[in-house]
Design an enzyme around this catalytic site. Structure first.
Site, PDB file in Angstrom:
ATOM      1  N   SER A 146     -24.358 -11.815   2.812  1.00 42.05           N
ATOM      2  CA  SER A 146     -23.378 -10.775   3.176  1.00 42.05           C
ATOM      3  C   SER A 146     -23.404 -10.460   4.669  1.00 42.05           C
ATOM      4  O   SER A 146     -22.757  -9.533   5.124  1.00 42.05           O
ATOM      5  CB  SER A 146     -23.636  -9.502   2.361  1.00 42.05           C
ATOM      6  OG  SER A 146     -24.964  -9.055   2.541  1.00 42.05           O
ATOM      7  N   THR A 170      18.329  14.782  -1.854  1.00 41.87           N
ATOM      8  CA  THR A 170      17.647  14.523  -3.127  1.00 41.87           C
ATOM      9  C   THR A 170      18.385  13.321  -3.712  1.00 41.87           C
ATOM     10  O   THR A 170      19.597  13.178  -3.486  1.00 41.87           O
ATOM     11  CB  THR A 170      17.718  15.720  -4.103  1.00 41.87           C
ATOM     12  OG1 THR A 170      19.083  15.947  -4.449  1.00 41.87           O
ATOM     13  CG2 THR A 170      17.137  16.989  -3.503  1.00 41.87           C
ATOM     14  N   HIS A 171      17.675  12.456  -4.387  1.00 40.09           N
ATOM     15  CA  HIS A 171      18.250  11.196  -4.895  1.00 40.09           C
ATOM     16  C   HIS A 171      18.868  10.374  -3.758  1.00 40.09           C
ATOM     17  O   HIS A 171      19.789   9.589  -3.987  1.00 40.09           O
ATOM     18  CB  HIS A 171      19.323  11.441  -5.969  1.00 40.09           C
ATOM     19  CG  HIS A 171      18.906  12.401  -7.038  1.00 40.09           C
ATOM     20  ND1 HIS A 171      18.300  11.997  -8.202  1.00 40.09           N
ATOM     21  CD2 HIS A 171      18.976  13.758  -7.091  1.00 40.09           C
ATOM     22  CE1 HIS A 171      18.033  13.068  -8.945  1.00 40.09           C
ATOM     23  NE2 HIS A 171      18.425  14.144  -8.293  1.00 40.09           N
ATOM     24  N   SER A 209      14.623  -9.712  17.755  1.00 47.17           N
ATOM     25  CA  SER A 209      14.773 -10.877  16.889  1.00 47.17           C
ATOM     26  C   SER A 209      14.812 -12.121  17.761  1.00 47.17           C
ATOM     27  O   SER A 209      15.225 -12.066  18.921  1.00 47.17           O
ATOM     28  CB  SER A 209      16.074 -10.732  16.100  1.00 47.17           C
ATOM     29  OG  SER A 209      16.570 -12.004  15.750  1.00 47.17           O
ATOM     30  N   LYS A 221      19.347  -7.073  17.902  1.00 51.64           N
ATOM     31  CA  LYS A 221      18.390  -6.432  16.994  1.00 51.64           C
ATOM     32  C   LYS A 221      17.291  -5.648  17.712  1.00 51.64           C
ATOM     33  O   LYS A 221      16.791  -6.050  18.750  1.00 51.64           O
ATOM     34  CB  LYS A 221      17.719  -7.504  16.108  1.00 51.64           C
ATOM     35  CG  LYS A 221      18.617  -8.130  15.070  1.00 51.64           C
ATOM     36  CD  LYS A 221      19.175  -7.148  14.051  1.00 51.64           C
ATOM     37  CE  LYS A 221      18.140  -6.708  13.052  1.00 51.64           C
ATOM     38  NZ  LYS A 221      17.666  -7.819  12.211  1.00 51.64           N
ATOM     39  N   GLN A 257     -22.526  -5.727  -3.953  1.00 50.24           N
ATOM     40  CA  GLN A 257     -22.314  -6.234  -2.588  1.00 50.24           C
ATOM     41  C   GLN A 257     -20.814  -6.324  -2.280  1.00 50.24           C
ATOM     42  O   GLN A 257     -20.412  -6.312  -1.128  1.00 50.24           O
ATOM     43  CB  GLN A 257     -22.986  -7.604  -2.455  1.00 50.24           C
ATOM     44  CG  GLN A 257     -22.902  -8.205  -1.080  1.00 50.24           C
ATOM     45  CD  GLN A 257     -23.881  -9.345  -0.905  1.00 50.24           C
ATOM     46  OE1 GLN A 257     -25.082  -9.134  -0.765  1.00 50.24           O
ATOM     47  NE2 GLN A 257     -23.376 -10.560  -0.948  1.00 50.24           N
ATOM     48  N   LYS A 283     -18.512  -3.635   0.019  1.00 50.40           N
ATOM     49  CA  LYS A 283     -18.311  -3.509   1.467  1.00 50.40           C
ATOM     50  C   LYS A 283     -17.003  -4.105   1.960  1.00 50.40           C
ATOM     51  O   LYS A 283     -16.261  -3.459   2.706  1.00 50.40           O
ATOM     52  CB  LYS A 283     -19.503  -4.100   2.206  1.00 50.40           C
ATOM     53  CG  LYS A 283     -20.688  -3.162   2.189  1.00 50.40           C
ATOM     54  CD  LYS A 283     -21.935  -3.830   2.630  1.00 50.40           C
ATOM     55  CE  LYS A 283     -23.111  -3.688   1.716  1.00 50.40           C
ATOM     56  NZ  LYS A 283     -22.938  -3.824   0.281  1.00 50.40           N
TER      57      LYS A 283
HETATM   58  N1  ARG Z   1     -26.746  -7.461   0.546  1.00 48.95           N
HETATM   59  C1  ARG Z   1     -27.032  -6.598  -0.563  1.00 48.95           C
HETATM   60  C2  ARG Z   1     -25.838  -5.669  -0.822  1.00 48.95           C
HETATM   61  O1  ARG Z   1     -24.990  -5.614   0.024  1.00 48.95           O
HETATM   62  C3  ARG Z   1     -28.236  -5.786  -0.266  1.00 48.95           C
HETATM   63  C4  ARG Z   1     -29.013  -5.358  -1.457  1.00 48.95           C
HETATM   64  C5  ARG Z   1     -29.719  -6.458  -2.064  1.00 48.95           C
HETATM   65  N2  ARG Z   1     -30.578  -6.068  -3.127  1.00 48.95           N
HETATM   66  C6  ARG Z   1     -30.983  -6.946  -3.999  1.00 48.95           C
HETATM   67  N3  ARG Z   1     -31.741  -6.517  -4.954  1.00 48.95           N
HETATM   68  N4  ARG Z   1     -30.646  -8.199  -3.935  1.00 48.95           N
HETATM   69  O2  ARG Z   1     -25.692  -5.055  -1.839  1.00 48.95           O
END
Ligand code: ARG
Length: 456
Positions: free
Chosen positions: A23, A155-156, A277, A283, A322, A325
């Site tokens: 990651s 409205t509408h 454009s 445009k 993971q 993120k």
């Molecule tokens: N890269 C992992 C995450 O973003 C970190 C946690 C990893 N923990 C584990 N038990 N493998 O969630």
């Protein structure tokens, strides 16, 4: 790259599996949070006499060195690391040797990643708050300049009643004010410290969780170790708040696109927020507003995708997490960039007051006022409504408006009409008379504006 778990295994991780598992390409943006969290943890280990004082000191100064080297570009994050946590730990080992290995006492990557993410989310919610403020200021400023600017309210998408452009803009300012509250709630949801939950069950070491929480600026600690490492509600809360912001931006974009079309011509976007454009020389396109509207799809997708990741997860940490993120980062980056471009775009708008007024004067949007006028003469509203409907029908067929009909023409519909009808259907008067709290009269809008100065 050596793995943190190496002792248990006799074979290296398959190359494809390794890259799939990694990651670092996206969690490296949490390096500051990771190092700050580790410093707080090391301080606590020292204070609670869990590791020798000199080792803790050496860990802390090593971490501070990594922080400043990353900050000033002397050190680069190794893309071959598994994640930001293993990178920092390995780099600490390179700098201070085996002492680095004490740092992970009474901690797991599970509480570490939850901690980093909470710290990051908190900082980002503050940043979003700042951007929302900027947008509200820009909308309120435009509203102040347009308390007397009459436009048709719809409205509408049919012309309904006259409103001021300020009243219209303040409707959006209210949406973004509510968004501020949602962002603050998302901040609060992230404001509990998970550190010390360790892998899932707490730890046998005599740690002080309150100390690390306080040091890192958390309001409190997560009260259950299993919840601490598996809770991602704060991420969903933040993404929901962000989705609401983007939805509001998208609604406003839709109207900006309409309002700057040739058909409406209510506003003109500055050249610096329009594009041309490649083939049609005439445009001037509202690409920025269209892109904001379009990006709403991915913001919702991020939220829904993430909720779907969570839905079947058993306690406690699972690697599925993971996936939190990338969706959060994408959602956040998209909304932040939309907000950043929106505030100056609003400020750049030129209001075509005459066009707005013209549109307001040809759609019989003062018909309700005609009915209200008759009601004032003692005719029950339902009856007054019907008479006015007949008048509008006749006026459309005869190319008249309520302002241009003669007294004789009015009398063919009701003897109750007198000269007062012309005051009643005058657009400026129609606006001024809607002086109920929250209404569109310039006076009421000024009251709303005053409240705005104090309330966000
Ligand atoms: N890269 C992992 C995450 O973003 C970190 C946690 C990893 N923990 C584990 N038990 N493998 O969630």
């Amino acid at each position: 790259m050596a793995k943190l778990w190496e002792g248990r295994f006799s074979k290296a991780l398959d190359a494809a599996a390794d890259s799939f598992n990694s990651s670092i390409s996206f969690d490296s943006r949490m390096w500051k949070e990771d190092i700050t969290g580790s410093i707080a943890h090391a301080k606590m280990l020292k204070a609670c006499k869990i590791i020798p004082s000199e080792d803790a000191e050496s860990i802390i100064s090593g971490l501070k060195g990594i922080y400043s080297d990353l900050e000033n570009g002397k050190l680069e994050i190794d893309p071959k690391s598994e994640d930001i946590h293993s990178f920092v730990e390995a780099e600490l080992g390179n700098r201070i040797g085996t002492t680095a290995k004490f740092l992970h006492t009474a901690r797991s990557r599970n509480d570490q990643v939850a901690l980093d993410f909470r710290l990051y989310a908190k900082a980002q919610m503050k940043a979003v708050e700042g951007l929302l403020h900027g947008l509200i200021v820009s909308i309120v400023q435009k509203a102040k300049e347009n308390t007397d600017t009459i436009m048709p309210g719809y409205t509408h998408l049919q012309r309904a009643q006259p409103v001021s452009y300020a009243q219209y803009l303040l409707a959006y300012a209210n949406m973004f004010k509510r968004d501020l509250k949602r962002v603050q709630m998302a901040f609060d949801a992230a404001d509990s410290c998970p550190l010390g939950a360790a892998a899932l069950a707490g730890t046998t070491f005599p740690i002080d969780r309150q100390m690390t929480a306080k040091d890192l600026g958390f309001a409190n600690i997560c009260s259950n170790s299993m919840d601490a490492v598996s809770d991602r509600d704060f991420v969903a809360d933040a993404m929901y708040a962000l989705s609401m912001i983007q939805m509001h931006l998208s609604r406003m974009s839709e109207e900006i696109i309409l309002h700057c079309s040739w058909e409406f011509s209510f506003i003109t976007l500055d050249d610096s927020f329009s594009t041309g454009s490649s083939i049609m020389p005439q445009k001037k396109n509202p690409d920025i507003a269209e892109l904001v509207r379009g990006k709403t799809g991915r913001v919702y997708g991020d939220l829904i995708g993430f909720l779907t990741v969570l839905k079947g997860l058993p306690l406690a940490y699972n690697k599925d997490m993971q996936e939190d993120k990338e969706s959060f980062f994408d959602c956040l980056d998209t909304v932040k960039s939309s907000l950043a471009v929106f505030a100056p775009m609003i400020a750049s708008i030129t209001v075509n007051k005459d066009n707005m007024h013209h549109a307001a004067s040809v759609g019989f949007i003062n018909a309700t006022d005609c009915a209200d006028y008759l009601t004032g003469k003692g005719i029950p509203f339902r009856e007054a409504y019907k008479i006015t409907g007949q008048i509008v029908h006749w006026a459309i067929e005869n190319g008249k408006t309520l302002e241009t009909m003669t007294m004789d023409e009015y009398h063919t519909f009701s003897e109750s009409f007198d000269k007062g009808i012309y005051d009643a259907v005058n657009l400026e008067n129609c606006l001024c008379r809607r002086n109920s709290e929250g209404g569109t009269s310039p006076q009421s809008v000024k009251r709303q504006l005053e409240e705005f100065e104090f309330s966000y």
